[in-house]
Design a protein around this motif. Structure first.
Motif, PDB file in Angstrom:
ATOM      1  N   VAL A  71      -4.408   5.763   6.420  1.00 20.36           N
ATOM      2  CA  VAL A  71      -3.968   7.216   6.655  1.00 20.36           C
ATOM      3  C   VAL A  71      -2.508   7.456   6.318  1.00 20.36           C
ATOM      4  CG1 VAL A  71      -3.924   9.272   8.035  1.00 20.36           C
ATOM      5  CG2 VAL A  71      -6.006   7.570   8.144  1.00 20.36           C
ATOM      6  N   GLY A  72      -2.393   8.668   5.276  1.00 22.21           N
ATOM      7  CA  GLY A  72      -0.915   8.842   4.924  1.00 22.21           C
ATOM      8  C   GLY A  72      -0.584  10.361   5.313  1.00 22.21           C
ATOM      9  N   GLU A  73       0.632  10.669   4.792  1.00 20.96           N
ATOM     10  CA  GLU A  73       0.891  11.998   5.176  1.00 20.96           C
ATOM     11  C   GLU A  73       1.667  13.027   4.230  1.00 20.96           C
ATOM     12  OE1 GLU A  73       4.109  11.592   8.138  1.00 20.96           O
ATOM     13  OE2 GLU A  73       3.210  10.385   9.650  1.00 20.96           O
ATOM     14  N   LEU A  74       1.038  14.087   4.057  1.00 18.03           N
ATOM     15  CA  LEU A  74       1.657  15.115   3.033  1.00 18.03           C
ATOM     16  C   LEU A  74       2.925  15.732   3.584  1.00 18.03           C
ATOM     17  CD1 LEU A  74      -1.468  16.586   1.466  1.00 18.03           C
ATOM     18  CD2 LEU A  74      -0.411  14.469   1.109  1.00 18.03           C
ATOM     19  N   THR A  75       3.679  16.369   2.932  1.00 18.82           N
ATOM     20  CA  THR A  75       4.929  16.818   3.407  1.00 18.82           C
ATOM     21  C   THR A  75       4.941  18.478   3.506  1.00 18.82           C
ATOM     22  OG1 THR A  75       5.841  17.060   1.079  1.00 18.82           O
ATOM     23  CG2 THR A  75       6.153  15.004   2.271  1.00 18.82           C
ATOM     24  N   ASP A 123      -5.798   5.645  -2.981  1.00 19.05           N
ATOM     25  CA  ASP A 123      -5.252   4.699  -2.024  1.00 19.05           C
ATOM     26  C   ASP A 123      -5.224   4.962  -0.547  1.00 19.05           C
ATOM     27  OD1 ASP A 123      -3.271   6.746  -2.551  1.00 19.05           O
ATOM     28  OD2 ASP A 123      -1.690   5.703  -2.765  1.00 19.05           O
ATOM     29  N   TYR A 124      -5.509   6.231  -0.231  1.00 19.81           N
ATOM     30  CA  TYR A 124      -5.599   6.645   1.377  1.00 19.81           C
ATOM     31  C   TYR A 124      -7.017   7.207   1.612  1.00 19.81           C
ATOM     32  CZ  TYR A 124      -0.441   5.700   1.903  1.00 19.81           C
ATOM     33  OH  TYR A 124       0.733   5.071   1.865  1.00 19.81           O
ATOM     34  N   GLN A 125      -7.677   7.092   2.679  1.00 16.34           N
ATOM     35  CA  GLN A 125      -8.885   7.581   3.012  1.00 16.34           C
ATOM     36  C   GLN A 125      -8.599   9.010   3.722  1.00 16.34           C
ATOM     37  OE1 GLN A 125     -11.826   5.903   2.524  1.00 16.34           O
ATOM     38  NE2 GLN A 125     -10.330   4.871   1.389  1.00 16.34           N
ATOM     39  N   GLY A 126      -7.401   9.213   4.104  1.00 12.68           N
ATOM     40  CA  GLY A 126      -7.183  10.479   4.854  1.00 12.68           C
ATOM     41  C   GLY A 126      -5.637  10.763   5.038  1.00 12.68           C
ATOM     42  N   TYR A 127      -5.452  12.131   5.362  1.00 18.51           N
ATOM     43  CA  TYR A 127      -3.960  12.401   5.152  1.00 18.51           C
ATOM     44  C   TYR A 127      -3.654  13.307   6.599  1.00 18.51           C
ATOM     45  CZ  TYR A 127      -3.488  10.886   0.510  1.00 18.51           C
ATOM     46  OH  TYR A 127      -3.196   9.820  -0.361  1.00 18.51           O
ATOM     47  N   TYR A 128      -2.553  13.063   6.970  1.00 13.43           N
ATOM     48  CA  TYR A 128      -2.071  14.024   8.274  1.00 13.43           C
ATOM     49  C   TYR A 128      -1.410  15.112   7.499  1.00 13.43           C
ATOM     50  CZ  TYR A 128      -3.023  10.914  11.965  1.00 13.43           C
ATOM     51  OH  TYR A 128      -3.366  10.128  13.130  1.00 13.43           O
ATOM     52  N   ILE A 161      -2.254  18.837  -2.328  1.00 12.76           N
ATOM     53  CA  ILE A 161      -3.590  18.533  -2.124  1.00 12.76           C
ATOM     54  C   ILE A 161      -4.294  18.182  -3.427  1.00 12.76           C
ATOM     55  CG2 ILE A 161      -5.805  19.158  -1.318  1.00 12.76           C
ATOM     56  CD1 ILE A 161      -4.394  20.825   1.087  1.00 12.76           C
ATOM     57  N   LYS A 162      -4.126  19.117  -4.480  1.00 13.37           N
ATOM     58  CA  LYS A 162      -4.647  18.749  -5.782  1.00 13.37           C
ATOM     59  C   LYS A 162      -4.304  17.817  -6.359  1.00 13.37           C
ATOM     60  CE  LYS A 162      -5.141  23.836  -7.076  1.00 13.37           C
ATOM     61  NZ  LYS A 162      -4.903  24.907  -7.925  1.00 13.37           N
ATOM     62  N   LYS A 163      -3.106  17.274  -6.285  1.00 10.90           N
ATOM     63  CA  LYS A 163      -2.652  15.830  -6.817  1.00 10.90           C
ATOM     64  C   LYS A 163      -3.097  14.729  -5.884  1.00 10.90           C
ATOM     65  CE  LYS A 163       1.636  17.853  -8.506  1.00 10.90           C
ATOM     66  NZ  LYS A 163       3.179  17.733  -8.487  1.00 10.90           N
ATOM     67  N   THR A 164      -3.219  14.923  -4.673  1.00 12.74           N
ATOM     68  CA  THR A 164      -3.432  13.869  -3.571  1.00 12.74           C
ATOM     69  C   THR A 164      -4.835  13.487  -3.806  1.00 12.74           C
ATOM     70  OG1 THR A 164      -1.801  14.574  -2.080  1.00 12.74           O
ATOM     71  CG2 THR A 164      -3.648  13.332  -1.104  1.00 12.74           C
ATOM     72  N   ILE A 177       4.125  19.161  14.926  1.00 13.83           N
ATOM     73  CA  ILE A 177       3.009  18.534  14.882  1.00 13.83           C
ATOM     74  C   ILE A 177       2.591  18.113  13.638  1.00 13.83           C
ATOM     75  CG2 ILE A 177       1.972  20.640  14.735  1.00 13.83           C
ATOM     76  CD1 ILE A 177      -0.137  19.860  16.896  1.00 13.83           C
ATOM     77  N   LYS A 178       1.605  17.213  13.331  1.00 15.22           N
ATOM     78  CA  LYS A 178       0.844  16.891  12.422  1.00 15.22           C
ATOM     79  C   LYS A 178      -0.560  16.620  12.551  1.00 15.22           C
ATOM     80  CE  LYS A 178       5.017  14.865  10.097  1.00 15.22           C
ATOM     81  NZ  LYS A 178       5.737  13.579   9.286  1.00 15.22           N
ATOM     82  N   LEU A 179      -1.390  17.122  11.831  1.00 14.84           N
ATOM     83  CA  LEU A 179      -2.685  16.880  12.238  1.00 14.84           C
ATOM     84  C   LEU A 179      -3.543  16.516  11.128  1.00 14.84           C
ATOM     85  CD1 LEU A 179      -3.202  20.929  13.497  1.00 14.84           C
ATOM     86  CD2 LEU A 179      -2.857  18.722  14.790  1.00 14.84           C
ATOM     87  N   LEU A 180      -4.592  15.695  11.372  1.00 12.07           N
ATOM     88  CA  LEU A 180      -5.390  15.151  10.289  1.00 12.07           C
ATOM     89  C   LEU A 180      -6.457  15.985   9.955  1.00 12.07           C
ATOM     90  CD1 LEU A 180      -5.927  12.341   8.955  1.00 12.07           C
ATOM     91  CD2 LEU A 180      -7.225  11.631  10.955  1.00 12.07           C
TER      92      LEU A 180
END
Length: 251
Positions: A151-155, A99-104, A91-94, A124-127
């Motif tokens: 909207v992107g995704e974190l791992t 380039d993205y407005q939000g992340y799952y 999250i700190k890096k993101t 499950i992945k949550l925004l």
């Protein structure tokens, strides 16, 4: 870029301490507490703000919290969730990127020490992370964050820890079922015997067979059953609402 972490809370202070510790990396923490439940509220400080607000709908509660945030980014965390150490770093890096407005964010359900790997919660992945100005929530329960933009995704995962299974689940059935039934009516999906009879069965089959919940052993069986009960409760609330008088009877 700065970050506000927000907790929508209904649990005692002692229980949410691990959650607070896991989000201590945020520049600001806001706790929105439902005033209908008891809470030993800590004093607001420069980094932690506690606000008491009765719950009318989850979308309203989340939009209210966004309005209180003063930072570029907002992170929502439930009071029984933990931000893992690897997710904190991610999250700190993101939030330094644009380039993205939000992340799952992926979430792992850990019940009585066992991780649910299958069923609808297994992947499950949550925004939960987005720019403050990116969008608003809609729907009173099972709310949706309507983000404008990519909207992107974190791992790395959010850890959803449950030391109890049945009591919290049954406690939510009344609260969620009532809100969900009203939302379905507003979406022109009124009570029907077809949905009452077959949707709960379909919910069980989907979780236990199609999504391989059976591979989680007894916990997978119990979880599939409880999800089916939750689906059934929504239909019962719809039926009940349709039989309530529109005006109080005269005595």
């Amino acid at each position: 870029m700065k970050l506000t972490a927000i907790i929508l809370n209904h649990l005692p202070r002692k229980i949410i301490e691990p959650t607070l510790k896991s989000i201590s990396f945020a520049d600001k923490i806001i706790i929105i507490h439902d005033s209908n439940s008891p809470y030993d509220s800590p004093k607001s400080t420069k980094s932690v703000e506690v606000i008491t607000k009765p719950l009318s709908s989850f979308a309203t509660q989340r939009n209210f919290a966004i309005g209180k945030a003063k930072t570029d980014w907002v992170l929502f965390v439930d009071s029984d969730e933990i931000i893992s150490s690897s997710l904190r770093l991610e999250i700190k890096k993101t939030i330094k990127r644009d380039d993205y407005q939000g992340y799952y964010l992926p979430r792992q359900d850990i019940i009585l020490g066992q991780t649910l790997k299958y069923g609808e919660t297994g992947s499950i992945k949550l925004l939960r992370l987005a720019k403050k100005s990116a969008g608003k929530f809609s729907r009173s329960v099972h709310e949706t964050w309507n983000i404008k933009g990519r909207v992107g995704e974190l791992t790395s995962p959010i850890l959803h820890l449950k030391k109890e299974f049945t009591n919290p689940f049954l406690g939510k059935i009344s609260q969620y079922g009532l809100l969900d039934s009203k939302e379905l009516v507003s979406e022109n999906k009124p009570f029907s015997f077809f949905r009452f009879l077959f949707f709960p069965i379909g919910k069980f089959i989907n979780n236990y067979i199609m999504r391989r919940g059976l591979l989680d052993g007894l916990l997978g069986l119990f979880h599939a059953y409880m999800m089916s009960v939750q689906s059934l409760s929504v239909r019962v609330f719809q039926w009940q609402a349709s039989h309530l008088p529109s005006k109080p009877a005269k005595l």
